[in-house]
Structure formats: C-alpha cells, structure tokens
Design a protein around this motif. Sequence first.
Motif, PDB file in Angstrom:
ATOM      1  N   ASN A   1      28.988  14.652  -9.952  1.00 24.91           N
ATOM      2  CA  ASN A   1      30.068  13.647  -9.226  1.00 24.91           C
ATOM      3  C   ASN A   1      29.540  13.254  -8.079  1.00 24.91           C
ATOM      4  O   ASN A   1      30.327  13.341  -6.961  1.00 24.91           O
ATOM      5  N   LEU A   2      28.381  12.743  -7.769  1.00 25.48           N
ATOM      6  CA  LEU A   2      27.635  12.223  -6.732  1.00 25.48           C
ATOM      7  C   LEU A   2      28.321  10.846  -6.442  1.00 25.48           C
ATOM      8  O   LEU A   2      28.597   9.982  -7.414  1.00 25.48           O
ATOM      9  N   ILE A   3      28.237  10.220  -5.152  1.00 29.93           N
ATOM     10  CA  ILE A   3      28.513   8.905  -4.842  1.00 29.93           C
ATOM     11  C   ILE A   3      27.215   7.919  -5.241  1.00 29.93           C
ATOM     12  O   ILE A   3      26.328   8.346  -4.293  1.00 29.93           O
ATOM     13  N   PRO A   4      27.183   7.475  -6.365  1.00 29.02           N
ATOM     14  CA  PRO A   4      25.799   6.614  -6.485  1.00 29.02           C
ATOM     15  C   PRO A   4      25.530   5.747  -5.622  1.00 29.02           C
ATOM     16  O   PRO A   4      24.416   5.309  -5.287  1.00 29.02           O
ATOM     17  N   SER A   5      26.170   5.150  -4.671  1.00 23.98           N
ATOM     18  CA  SER A   5      25.719   4.205  -3.915  1.00 23.98           C
ATOM     19  C   SER A   5      25.393   4.745  -2.343  1.00 23.98           C
ATOM     20  O   SER A   5      24.997   4.274  -1.492  1.00 23.98           O
ATOM     21  N   LEU A   6      25.528   6.148  -2.089  1.00 21.34           N
ATOM     22  CA  LEU A   6      24.900   6.883  -1.035  1.00 21.34           C
ATOM     23  C   LEU A   6      23.732   7.749  -1.360  1.00 21.34           C
ATOM     24  O   LEU A   6      23.474   8.076  -2.402  1.00 21.34           O
TER      25      LEU A   6
ATOM     26  N   PHE B   1      28.647  13.874   3.396  1.00 24.44           N
ATOM     27  CA  PHE B   1      30.059  13.095   3.119  1.00 24.44           C
ATOM     28  C   PHE B   1      31.283  13.894   3.269  1.00 24.44           C
ATOM     29  O   PHE B   1      31.979  13.536   4.317  1.00 24.44           O
TER      30      PHE B   1
ATOM     31  N   TYR C   1      18.600   7.864  -3.903  1.00 22.65           N
ATOM     32  CA  TYR C   1      19.834   7.713  -4.478  1.00 22.65           C
ATOM     33  C   TYR C   1      20.120   8.510  -5.608  1.00 22.65           C
ATOM     34  O   TYR C   1      19.054   8.731  -6.332  1.00 22.65           O
TER      35      TYR C   1
ATOM     36  N   GLU D   1      20.696   8.086  -8.895  1.00 15.32           N
ATOM     37  CA  GLU D   1      20.153   7.589  -9.761  1.00 15.32           C
ATOM     38  C   GLU D   1      18.517   8.031 -10.166  1.00 15.32           C
ATOM     39  O   GLU D   1      17.936   7.718 -10.996  1.00 15.32           O
TER      40      GLU D   1
ATOM     41  N   GLN E   1      20.063  16.314  -8.633  1.00 17.34           N
ATOM     42  CA  GLN E   1      21.293  16.120  -8.386  1.00 17.34           C
ATOM     43  C   GLN E   1      22.539  17.202  -8.164  1.00 17.34           C
ATOM     44  O   GLN E   1      23.284  17.096  -7.234  1.00 17.34           O
TER      45      GLN E   1
END
Lengths: 807, 221
Positions: free
Chosen positions: B97-102, B110, B139, B141, B148
């Motif tokens: 559950n990471l924030i993909p855009s950070l 965060f 990132y 991905e 991750q």
Amino acid sequence: MMRHRLILTTLLSHWRRKPWQFVILLIGLATATALWSGVQAINAQARDSYAQAAGVLGGDDLDRWTGNAGLSISLTDYVALRRAGINLSPVMETVLRDGNRRLRIIGIEPTSLPQKSLIQSTDEAGSLADFVTGSGIALVSADTALPLPAILPPARVSDGLPPDTIVVDISWVADRSGRVAPDYLVSLKLSNADHLAISSVTEGRVKLQASDASGDLSRLTDSFHLNLTAFGFLSFVVGLFIVHATIGLSFEQRKPMLRTMRACGASSRALVIALSLEVLGSVLLAGSAGMVLGYLIASSLLPDVAASLRGLYGANVDGALNLQPSWWIAGLGMSLIGAFAAAAQSIWKAARLPVLAPARPEAWQAAHRRDLTRQGGLAILLLGVAVVTLLLGRGLASGFILMGSVLTGTALLLPVLASNILHWMEARQATPLSRWIWADTRQQLRGLTLSLMALLLALSVNIGVGTMVDGFRKTFLGWLDQRLAAELYVTAPDTATGLGLKAFAGSLPEVDAVLPIWSSDVRIDAWPVTVFGFEDHVTYRDNWPMLQTSRGMWDKVRDGQFALVSEQFARRFNVEPGDPLTLPSPSGGWTAEIAGVFSDYGNPTGAVMINATTLTENWSDLDQRRFALRVAPECITTVRDLLIKEGLPERSIVDQSRVKAASREIFETTFAVTLALNALTLVVAGIALFTSLLTLSNLRLPQLAPLWALGMTRRQLGWIELGRMLGLALFTALFAIPLGLILATILTKVINVEAFGWELPVFLFPLQWISLIGLALLTALVASLWPILRLQRTPPATLIGVFSNER
Amino acid sequence: MTNAIVSARNLRKTFPSDTGNVAVLDGLDFDLEEGTTAALLGESGSGKSTFLHLVGGLEVADSGELSVCGQDVTQLTADGLSELRRERLALVFQQFNLIPSLNVRDNITFQASLAGRQDADWTDHLIERLGLTGLERRYPEQLSGGQQQRVAIGRALAGRPPLLLADEPTGNLDEATGDTVLDLMLDLVRDSGATLLMVTHSARIAARLDRSFTLKAGRLT
C-alpha cells in the motif's frame, strides 16, 4: 495547515504520473467554459446594444407616452397637452437603409426635450440653432461609419449614442416620411396630477407605455438569444461529461492512495478539502483558459450574429466585444459550479470511502447492475415528464423542458439498452471467446457510458438541428420564390416621390403592373403589427404562400372588409379564416373578417394584408414609398435606367435576385452560429470519447493480459478492441437517428412555433444521417487508435508484469 | 493491565452474509503489554485480521471494550480514529500500500509528516538500515516486492509510533526475502522501543516474537 498541504500535494502527485489525464481534464473544463461563456458574451454584447438603443432618450429616466390601442398621437392632442402646461416632447422615428446598413433615425424637438435626456445637450455637439435651422445636424456616435447617406444633414459626433443611430431635428423625419403626428412623446417622471391631466385632456387617447429599459428589441430577440443559450448550455453539459469522466477515473485510480492516506491517519474531511481545492485549482486554471477561448469564439461568431440580428430584427449590435468584469466572474462561477457538479460524486465517495477495500470482487458488477436499474428508472421518469410536458406544457420554457427531458431521458436509456442487448447476445454465443467478447464489452460499458451518452447527445442534436436547418432552407427558398415574384422592388425617399414614381412607372409600356406595398404600423396588445395595402393582381393569386384559405379569398380581399393575416398573427391571437379582426386605426378601429393565413418566415412582428384602397381610406399616416414592378425579364435593365433617370437613387431599386440573395445571406448567417456551435459540440463529444478510451486503456491491461497469456496475439486483441468500439459507436449513431428526428420535430413543431410563431414541415435527409454515422465511426476509430497502438507496443514484459504486480 | 498498550474485553464483531450475520470476533478478551512483540495466529477466518483492523481503528466493533494506547477506541469518532492512526500507531500491510506517485523518501516520510513528527536524521537512518540507500528517488513501480515492503516498514517507523500493527507483512514475499524483511523490522522495532502486533500464518515467524496468541472462532485459545 501543513497536513492539508501534504495531503493536497500527494493528491496532485497523481497528475505527474498521468499528465495526459490532467490535460484532458483541463481541456474538458476549458471547452465547457469556453462554449458557454462564448454564447453568454454574445448575448451580453447584444443586450448592451439593446439597452444602449433603448437608452438614447433617457432610458429609465424618461417616461414614454403613446397613443392608446395602437392609435397614433394626433397633433391636436399634442397641442392640447402643451397648452395644458404639461412638458411632453414629441419624437418621430424612421429607418433609412444604406446598402446593408440599417440606420435608425430619431427626430427630436430639442427645445422641449427633458433635461435628463442623453441627447438633450445638443449644444455640446453644436449650437441649437445649427441643429434646428438650415440643413440641420445629424448627431451620430463615433462608432457609426461615415459618410452618411447624402440625404441626411451633415454629421457631427456626439457621445451616448449607439452605432447606426442618428438623431436629427423632428422636421427632417416629418418631411421625409410625410407624417405629421409624433410616434410618441417623452417626459420626465410626471406627478399623479399630470397623469390625470393627460388622461383628461386627451380623453384617454394617450397612455404611458410600460417601462422597459431594453425595449422592443430585447423582447423580439429573446427567442434568438434563448436558442443560443440552449446550445451553449448543451455544449457546456457535454464538456462537463469529460470533466466528470476524468475526475471519476482519477478517483478510481487514486482510491488505493486515498485508502493508504486514511490508514496513515488523514481524516476524510481533510481528503474532501484537498479534493475540493484540487477542483478549485483546476477551475482557476482551465476556467480562465476557457474564458479566453470563449472570448475568441464569441469574437469570431459575433459578426455573423450581428448580421442575423440586423437582418431578422433590425437590431444593431456592435460587432466588437466590449465585456464587463461581471461576464468574467459569471463565467468562472459557472465553470466552478459545473466542475463541482461533475466532481460531486467523486468527492462524496471520498467522504464515505471505507479505509479497507471491500473484500467481495463481485460487488462491482452488483453495483453496476444497481446503477443501471436506477438509471433506467430515471430515464423512464424523464420520458414521462416529456410526455406530460407535451400534453400540458405551453410556452417556450416548456418547449425546452420537453427537449431537455427527451434528450436526457434517452441518453440515460442508452447504456441500459446496450447492456441488455449485450447480455442477450452473450447468451447466444457458441464459443468461450465470443462469449468473452460480448461479456467484456458489457463490462466496459460502465467506463464508456458517459462518453457514449455525450456522443449520442452530440449526434442527435446534430441530426435534429441539421434536419431543422436543411428543412428550413428548403422551405425558405421555396417561400422566397413565392413571396418575391415581382422583378423589381422600389423604395422612394419619401411618400410624395413614391406616389409620383408609381404613376411614372405605370405609364411605362415595359412595365406590366405596378403593385403598391403601402403600410402602416399599429400595435395590438403592445405587439407591433404592420398593415400592408396591396392591389389585387395575378402575381398574388398565383404565388402568394398561403397556409389557409377560404372560398373566393382574393375576391373578398379585393372588395374590402376582408384581410389576410400572417401565420405569426394567427397563432398569437389564435384566429383562422372566418374569424373577425379589429385593427386600431386613426378613425377608432377598422373591423374585417379574416379570409386567409399566409406564411411569413423570419418576421418577428405581425403582418396583415388588406386592399390598398381600404388602407388609404382608414389610415392617414401611411408609408407609401414602396412598390413592386412586374416587368418582362429582358426589360428589367431598361426600366431600372428609366427610373434612375427620373431621379430615383440607384440603391432605391432592388431587383428580385438581389433581394433573394440578401435573404439567403441572412438565413445562412443566422444558422452559421447554430451550425458552428453544433460542430463544436460534436468535437467536444469526440474528445470525451477519446479521453474515456485513453483512460480505460490503462485499466484494460489486466483484463487483456490473461488472453494474451492464453495464446491470443496483441494484433488479435487490437482488432477485437477496435471492432468493439466501432460497434458501440455504430449502435450509438443508429440510436441517435430516431432521437435526432424526434428532436427535429420538437424544434420545428414546438420550439420554433413558440419562439418565432411559425411552423415548418419536417423533411428527411438520409444522406445527412449517413455522413453523421460515418463521422461517429471516424471519431471512434481515431479515439480507439491510440489505445490500440499502445496495446500493440506494450512489451511482453509489461503484460507479464500484470501478473506479478496484480494485487 | 496498567501497562497494556492494547486491551480488549468481550469484543464482538459480526459481518453480514447470505445466511445472516456471522460473528468473526465473539467475546474476545486480549491484553498486550507495551514493548512486546507478539504474533496473532489462527486459521483463515478466525478473526486475526479483523481484530488487527479494530485495533488500528480501520473498523469499529459491534460491542465490547477496546483500549489502544490508553484510548477507548469504541468511543472515538471517525476523526478521533484518524488521529489515533496518525499519532499513536502505524500499519504495515501485506499489499505494501505505497503511494505510487510519491518516491521512496516521500513515501517513508509521509505518515511522520502528517503527524508533524518528521525527523530527517531518523529517516536517513531508516533508509540506510532498510538497504534503500540510492533508491530514494525511485517510485514504487520501479522497486521489487521486497524493496516495496521495506519502504512500507520505513513509513510505519518514521514517526516512531508506540504501536506497530502488521498484517502478514511477508505474505507476498519469497521466504528468503521475507526473512530479511522480518529481521529488519524486528531490529528496528526493538531499536525504537515500539510494540509490535503481527498477524501471521507462520509458526516459524511467530516463534521469533516475544509472545504468540492464537485465535479460533473469534476467541483466544
């Protein structure tokens, strides 16, 4: 504060990964704002011009007095009022045509004009003596193109006048028109005692005209502007479809992010604030761009609109935009309302988003089924509203409610029908692959629903409006041939010259007939009506475009006591042949029986035709400058030259082909705006479809990867995707045809009748449908190509990655 | 019970099903002392994850008492639960559950930033200990599953919460990677003095923690 900023920047970081999605969101919002604000800019400019025109004689500061029941104010009454010590100033108006220009000439009596009048201070532009003596002075605005026609006094620029409005001494108008009585009187706001005195002195023959700052023009052109507004709003709604689709998609994509933020301790209120700020920022960015775009659209369309308003209503609208700050604020406000309306669902979902994702994967399908059921219910409800409005509704507003509910109801019905058809087809497939294709198409419907609805709206509006415009063109051209049967039309500078020339033309052997077109303007229930006098001739009997007739109609009208009325007149007063008719006349009223109804397209005012002799016997202040000539085609030039040699200015003679060409030009410019908005709406719908497909293509990969893994090539998958989109577009286009025809019927049989007072026959143009179906398929093809090319170029590693990254 | 960081009494939670409500937690009593690392074991459907979600304020119990970090979570509003998650505890999920855009560093900082407790030195230390040095600008991905999950652990510990809740944190990783990640997490938890409650299926992993609790049919056995 810092927490809110962190949440906002994290939300915004999504767009860094999906820049095109953000661009599409901005394009949607900008185009929606642009089309709406563009139309509003045109309307605002026109309203300004009307208000300026109405304010020439003081606007709301002055009262205007007119004859009762449409009667003129007699000179006797005017003199009696002045002798009674009531300060009323006489005004006469006329219109002077100068090529394509229509000049409004206002004749004033400067010594009695109230102090508050904008043009009272004639001394500012020249001495009072210059104004009233010698050749006089014509006061004009700086915007009025010079030179003025030579018959006018020398021009002098004066502030406070609208373009193409000229103020001269009242004697100039009286001399040229041959009339003596003032059209109306103006005064400052008078006391109750003065009101009673006016009523007493004139025995009720002079009354106060209801105050209306923007005057007749505003009333006459309301329908025109309402039509523009309706199209602007439609484009706005279609643009919002894009915004809704993009925001909805970005919400779906950011759902895991939102859940993670909630799990990390961000409150749902903080998320809602951040999402709202994001929408607000988009509005400021895209809304402002849209306003600029709207300004450009309005600037490019305004000359056509101004020409239409001039041609249809004689309204002078400034061709250059001069917008108030309120326009910018209202436009951005509308953009804000629209954006929040489009984002409301996503913001609401964010507020109620559970931190944990539901564990039931079938919930999505169940939710879609529920949505479709609700949507179907709402569609039926709206179509019910349409039926009730059709049966009970009256007026233009109910016409638009009818059109809006039919359009929205049918658009909502589209995905419900499509889903059922796809389900039915799926059940009838033999192979797993073909079953998958139909099932998968049904699954995709949810993501495509909004864009397909936008496409349906755009296509059906195009078919509807196209059918109306082409039908109108066909009717109008036939009608022009009937109405303009004479070869030459002459307008003399004044009545005396007109009568002299008529006699001269009648003496020419080349002229087969001289047909007077005399007229007098009256008002019935405050509605302007022109009473025309004509002489019985085979030209009318053979050509006049009659909608309803009665036995021996032409003979009856020739013998007097019978009249023909225009369609607008008949509809407005709900009369038909056989009904009695009373027209206000100086002698107190002229009564006749209606013998027939003729079509009078494009005329916002009423028209009544009676025998010319009857007209001259009953109306004294006649306009007798105009007449038509029947001439053998080979003699047209000869007759024209003879009339010019007799002293008639060349521009006062118009031949049939020029009138027809001018009428056609007015027609085309009128609908150029409508067609331009139509085309823009289709473009916006194309963008909506493109954006939906582009964004869906990202979500499609996990659905397509298993098929690739099972042995299908990417090329095969690409063809299936293309076929599916073309199929959906074709279905939408086919659905749009009956909807478009229903729309055309509503436009011609309901809206047109309510807005303009005339009805048109509906003609079918199948070639138009075929071209629109082709256009829809082309739009779908172009919109599908990029996602399909992306799929073709997706490396196998990415497709494998779908499995390793699958959550 | 005075130093219990998590304490539950007669806790009950049901979920609707086609056949009526199913009690996933059925009168659970539970205590976890501060500074302990504990495993929550049990078969699928025994209520482990549900209990963890209740402790984390992700779901609300039907009845009973539940105290977390001294707060009665059954009485907290939605905003109060958000504050609890933000200020007092952290969660590590199986799905990362990471924030993909950070990027890696922003993901790690965060939650600490949200709580207003950002500590650059501690963040650098975590990045180094988690073996993420050089990957800070990447990132999610662009990372492997193991990487991750290390970022997710870094995010959970960056704000030095007193309680760390982990739901099968190595369930998506191969055994070797899982062991490495677990070693790192336990080391860092012990360094920070936090309490750890971890849901796991693995008795081998549970054996490495201070205590084990086993749930069966919604109660401790």
